[in-house]
Design a protein around this motif. Structure first.
Motif, short mmCIF file in Angstrom:
data_model
loop_
_atom_site.label_atom_id
_atom_site.label_comp_id
_atom_site.label_asym_id
_atom_site.label_seq_id
_atom_site.Cartn_x
_atom_site.Cartn_y
_atom_site.Cartn_z
N ASN A 298 -37.70 -84.17 106.97
CA ASN A 298 -39.14 -84.26 106.70
C ASN A 298 -39.36 -83.82 105.23
O ASN A 298 -39.35 -82.47 105.06
CB ASN A 298 -40.06 -83.82 107.64
CG ASN A 298 -41.55 -84.30 107.50
OD1 ASN A 298 -41.54 -85.01 106.46
ND2 ASN A 298 -42.18 -84.49 108.37
N LYS A 299 -39.52 -84.72 104.56
CA LYS A 299 -39.62 -84.53 102.89
C LYS A 299 -40.90 -83.67 102.76
O LYS A 299 -41.07 -83.21 101.46
CB LYS A 299 -39.54 -85.47 101.93
CG LYS A 299 -38.08 -86.29 102.06
CD LYS A 299 -36.93 -85.20 101.65
CE LYS A 299 -35.64 -85.90 101.97
NZ LYS A 299 -35.49 -87.11 100.59
N LYS A 300 -41.69 -83.71 103.62
CA LYS A 300 -43.08 -82.78 103.35
C LYS A 300 -42.80 -81.24 103.09
O LYS A 300 -43.56 -80.46 102.61
CB LYS A 300 -44.10 -82.86 104.22
CG LYS A 300 -43.85 -82.45 105.74
CD LYS A 300 -44.90 -82.71 106.51
CE LYS A 300 -44.69 -81.84 108.09
NZ LYS A 300 -45.79 -82.08 108.63
N HIS A 301 -41.62 -80.77 103.65
CA HIS A 301 -41.13 -79.47 103.66
C HIS A 301 -40.25 -79.00 102.40
O HIS A 301 -39.49 -80.19 102.16
CB HIS A 301 -40.41 -78.92 104.85
CG HIS A 301 -41.21 -79.15 106.09
ND1 HIS A 301 -42.39 -78.55 106.42
CD2 HIS A 301 -41.08 -80.06 107.22
CE1 HIS A 301 -42.94 -78.84 107.58
NE2 HIS A 301 -42.21 -79.63 107.96
N PHE A 302 -40.27 -78.32 101.69
CA PHE A 302 -39.48 -78.03 100.50
C PHE A 302 -38.08 -77.63 100.74
O PHE A 302 -37.08 -78.06 100.04
CB PHE A 302 -40.06 -76.55 99.62
CG PHE A 302 -39.56 -75.35 100.09
CD1 PHE A 302 -38.60 -74.79 99.57
CD2 PHE A 302 -40.35 -74.87 101.29
CE1 PHE A 302 -38.21 -73.60 99.97
CE2 PHE A 302 -39.84 -73.64 101.69
CZ PHE A 302 -38.81 -73.08 101.13
N ARG B 130 -36.55 -81.29 100.96
CA ARG B 130 -36.35 -81.82 99.53
C ARG B 130 -35.07 -81.07 98.69
O ARG B 130 -34.53 -81.88 98.00
CB ARG B 130 -37.80 -81.35 98.48
CG ARG B 130 -39.03 -82.34 99.22
CD ARG B 130 -40.03 -82.41 98.32
NE ARG B 130 -40.67 -80.97 98.06
CZ ARG B 130 -41.55 -80.42 98.84
NH1 ARG B 130 -42.17 -81.37 99.86
NH2 ARG B 130 -42.13 -79.10 98.77
N GLY C 44 -32.05 -82.59 100.47
CA GLY C 44 -32.00 -83.92 99.86
C GLY C 44 -31.18 -84.03 98.55
O GLY C 44 -30.56 -85.03 98.15
N GLN C 45 -31.58 -83.29 97.28
CA GLN C 45 -30.95 -83.04 96.31
C GLN C 45 -29.65 -82.70 96.39
O GLN C 45 -28.81 -83.48 95.38
CB GLN C 45 -31.59 -82.01 95.51
CG GLN C 45 -33.25 -82.38 95.14
CD GLN C 45 -33.89 -81.36 94.17
OE1 GLN C 45 -33.24 -80.27 94.00
NE2 GLN C 45 -35.08 -81.60 93.99
N ASP D 1 -27.95 -86.03 97.60
CA ASP D 1 -27.79 -87.16 96.53
C ASP D 1 -26.77 -86.66 95.62
O ASP D 1 -25.91 -87.72 95.14
CB ASP D 1 -29.09 -87.00 95.93
CG ASP D 1 -30.40 -87.88 96.69
OD1 ASP D 1 -29.98 -88.48 97.75
OD2 ASP D 1 -31.36 -87.49 96.38
#
Length: 424
Positions: free
Chosen positions: A21-25, A28, A31-32, A35
């Protein structure tokens, strides 16, 4: 088994939220990495967890890595991602427990995998269904309840002890209350003495000879002398008509306000009112200024200046005086200094004084708007108005005197129209 499975499922769901869930740092950040590396998110988490486990279990710097991680994560939540920050109570419990364990690190690190256990303990503070910080908070509140109840009891006892003192004080006040009645009995005495002097002036020095012959009823006709005193009042009204014409004379100058006209001594120290001599203060056309709000930038505030009255000025007849003056109030309601200039479309018949100036932050000023005498039938007065042009001065502008250059190349130029109405 179902309960334990439910607890495990709840814990796993919480962990998945932090991964996907991208709302949590944390999601995020993962995710980087995904990628950049092309790996799956769960594989990235397993690799990071394995590296961290190896460092905390076998490295000589496990103390540094564990405590750094336990400080950096809450710092990011507090200062970088405040929207994800836990409650203040939970943070208080977190840092209190962290400080206590960190002091004992050197003595407890002899336990195998101590820093892994320490890290797991702080995760359990927020990991459902355990949420240890809530249980710790409930224990603290349970311990504080008896203390609060004892404090309330002590306050009740103190209030009960002070209650009789107040009763005694009221009783003493009641007992002292009967004392005031004697003074009122003495007050009527001076009241009886007051009428005596009133009777003495009534006769006046003229009838002084009358007290001697009171036994003679024949001398009662002397009362006619007071009848002779009655005629003197009628001559008094005769002189009153003479001052009556003098009254209207002051009324005319009272409605005049020559100090508010051009060159008035109280406002403009020298020279004529600039509205008469400078075309800058003349409104060029009937539509000039009516669309001023459309020119205001979106970031500006229409309440930077407050005007009282807000829309119009009303002047009452007659209009054959030298001038009629209405004093209106303007206030700087912004966070910057303001330079203003008053313009009109009926100069010199309608003028303002002072016609320009600089208002400091929060400053209020009185502006006198004067209408000079005019012939009601020969003037088109229905479109009379004045307009306040003003600009917000930049903070680095320290000029004390007004200049028309302040209105040039300014994006904050604004206008407020005040209509002039006449009540015949």
């Amino acid at each position: 088994m179902s309960d334990t499975c439910g607890d495990k499922c709840e814990s796993l769901e919480w962990i998945r939220e932090r991964i996907h869930n991208k709302k949590h740092f944390t999601a995020r950040f993962i995710g980087q990495i995904v990628d950049a590396s092309g790996m799956e998110a769960e594989l990235v988490v397993k690799v990071l967890a394995g590296v961290l486990f190896a460092i905390l279990a076998f490295s000589d710097h496990a103390h540094f890595f564990a405590n750094s991680l336990l400080v950096i994560v809450p710092a990011l939540l507090i200062f970088v991602f405040p929207a994800e920050k836990p409650t203040d109570d939970s943070l208080f419990i977190y840092f209190s427990l962290f400080g206590a364990l960190t002091v004992l690190d050197r003595s407890l690190e002899k336990i195998p995998c101590y820093y892994i256990l320490k890290l797991a303990l702080f995760v359990l503070l927020y990991l459902p269904p355990y949420v240890l910080h809530k249980r710790i908070s409930e224990l603290i509140q349970d311990q504080l309840k008896p203390q609060k109840s004892s404090e309330n009891v002590s306050e009740m006892t103190r209030s009960n002890r002070t209650a009789p003192k107040t009763n005694q004080s009221t009783r003493t006040a009641v007992s002292a209350a009967p004392l005031p009645p004697p003074p009122p009995q003495e007050q009527p005495k001076p009241v009886e003495q007051a009428p005596a002097p009133v009777v003495v002036p009534a006769p006046v020095p003229v009838p002084v000879e009358q007290p001697a012959p009171p036994p003679q009823p024949v001398e009662q006709p002397p009362p006619p002398p007071p009848v002779e005193q009655a005629p003197p009042p009628p001559p008094a009204p005769a002189p009153e008509p003479t001052p009556a014409p003098a009254d209207p004379a002051p009324k005319l100058p009272s409605s005049r306000s020559r100090t508010d006209l051009a060159g008035g001594s109280q406002r403009l120290k020298s020279g004529p009112n600039p509205m008469q001599s400078n075309s800058f203060y003349n409104l060029k056309s009937e539509a000039d200024g009516f669309n001023s709000r459309n020119a205001i930038s979106p970031g500006s505030n229409l309440n930077d200046m407050i005007f009282r009255p807000t829309e119009k000025l009303v002047f009452n007849a007659p209009f054959d005086y030298d001038n009629l003056t209405y004093h209106m109030k303007i206030t700087n309601n912004s966070h910057h200094r303001i330079a203003y200039a008053v313009k009109g479309n009926a100069v010199p018949r309608v003028m303002a004084n002072p016609a320009f100036g600089i208002l400091n932050v929060g400053e209020m000023r009185i502006v006198a708007v004067s209408v000079q005498k005019f012939d009601w039938n020969d003037v088109d007065y229905q479109k009379d108005r004045i307009a306040y042009d003003y600009v917000l001065l930049p903070d680095d502008n320290n000029e004390k005197t007004f200049s028309m250059a302040m209105f040039q190349n300014s994006d904050t130029k604004r206008r407020k129209n005040i209509m002039i109405e006449y009540n015949p």
